[in-house]
Design a protein around this motif. Structure first.
Motif, PDB file in Angstrom:
ATOM      1  N   SER A  26       0.839  -1.201   0.000  1.00 50.95           N
ATOM      2  CA  SER A  26       0.000   0.000   0.000  1.00 50.95           C
ATOM      3  C   SER A  26       0.874   1.250   0.000  1.00 50.95           C
ATOM      4  CB  SER A  26      -0.907   0.005   1.229  1.00 50.95           C
ATOM      5  OG  SER A  26      -0.155   0.215   2.397  1.00 50.95           O
ATOM      6  N   LYS A  38       0.459   3.613   1.950  1.00 49.77           N
ATOM      7  CA  LYS A  38       0.682   3.888   3.366  1.00 49.77           C
ATOM      8  C   LYS A  38       1.928   3.150   3.863  1.00 49.77           C
ATOM      9  CE  LYS A  38      -1.703   3.806   7.805  1.00 49.77           C
ATOM     10  NZ  LYS A  38      -2.924   3.460   8.516  1.00 49.77           N
ATOM     11  N   THR A  39       2.113   1.908   3.425  1.00 50.15           N
ATOM     12  CA  THR A  39       3.278   1.114   3.813  1.00 50.15           C
ATOM     13  C   THR A  39       4.561   1.728   3.268  1.00 50.15           C
ATOM     14  OG1 THR A  39       1.938  -0.887   3.837  1.00 50.15           O
ATOM     15  CG2 THR A  39       4.316  -1.188   3.721  1.00 50.15           C
ATOM     16  N   ALA A  99       5.305   4.803   5.251  1.00 49.31           N
ATOM     17  CA  ALA A  99       5.816   4.467   6.582  1.00 49.31           C
ATOM     18  C   ALA A  99       7.314   4.157   6.526  1.00 49.31           C
ATOM     19  CB  ALA A  99       5.052   3.286   7.160  1.00 49.31           C
ATOM     20  N   ASP A 119       2.747  10.586   4.294  1.00 49.45           N
ATOM     21  CA  ASP A 119       1.358  10.368   3.926  1.00 49.45           C
ATOM     22  C   ASP A 119       1.258   9.702   2.552  1.00 49.45           C
ATOM     23  OD1 ASP A 119      -1.302  11.960   2.632  1.00 49.45           O
ATOM     24  OD2 ASP A 119      -1.497  11.209   4.685  1.00 49.45           O
ATOM     25  N   HIS A 120       0.160   8.988   2.315  1.00 47.69           N
ATOM     26  CA  HIS A 120      -0.033   8.316   1.019  1.00 47.69           C
ATOM     27  C   HIS A 120      -0.029   9.308  -0.135  1.00 47.69           C
ATOM     28  CE1 HIS A 120      -4.184   9.601   1.588  1.00 47.69           C
ATOM     29  NE2 HIS A 120      -4.345   9.385   0.291  1.00 47.69           N
TER      30      HIS A 120
END
Length: 85
Positions: free
Chosen positions: A37, A39-40, A43, A49-50
């Motif tokens: 993702s 998001k991953t 991170a 942020d995405h």
């Protein structure tokens, strides 16, 4: 490859060489791990942020079109990843 410490890549500074490295990371991560993702990926870059990841991927795609060095770096890094992982 870029000789930039991980903590600086994950940091908040926006020096060009760090930004290019982050964009390359996002682009390669998206290509080689399509099930990851945004998001991953964010991170892994220090909690970004995405939407930042999307922007980085788009910027990298643009650079692939006109920046020969970026495209050459991408090819080298991608080959390294595919042969070593």
């Amino acid at each position: 490859y870029y000789n930039i410490p991980q903590r600086e890549i994950q940091g908040v500074k926006r020096h060009r060489e760090k930004v290019i490295c982050r964009q390359m990371f996002c682009y390669i991560a998206r290509d080689n791990m399509p099930n990851s993702s945004l998001k991953t990926i964010g991170a892994a870059l220090g909690g970004r942020d995405h939407s930042t990841v999307i922007h980085s991927i788009q910027q990298a795609a643009d650079l692939m079109q006109y920046d020969k060095q970026f495209k050459k770096d991408y090819t080298r890094l991608n080959e390294f990843i595919k042969t070593n992982l």
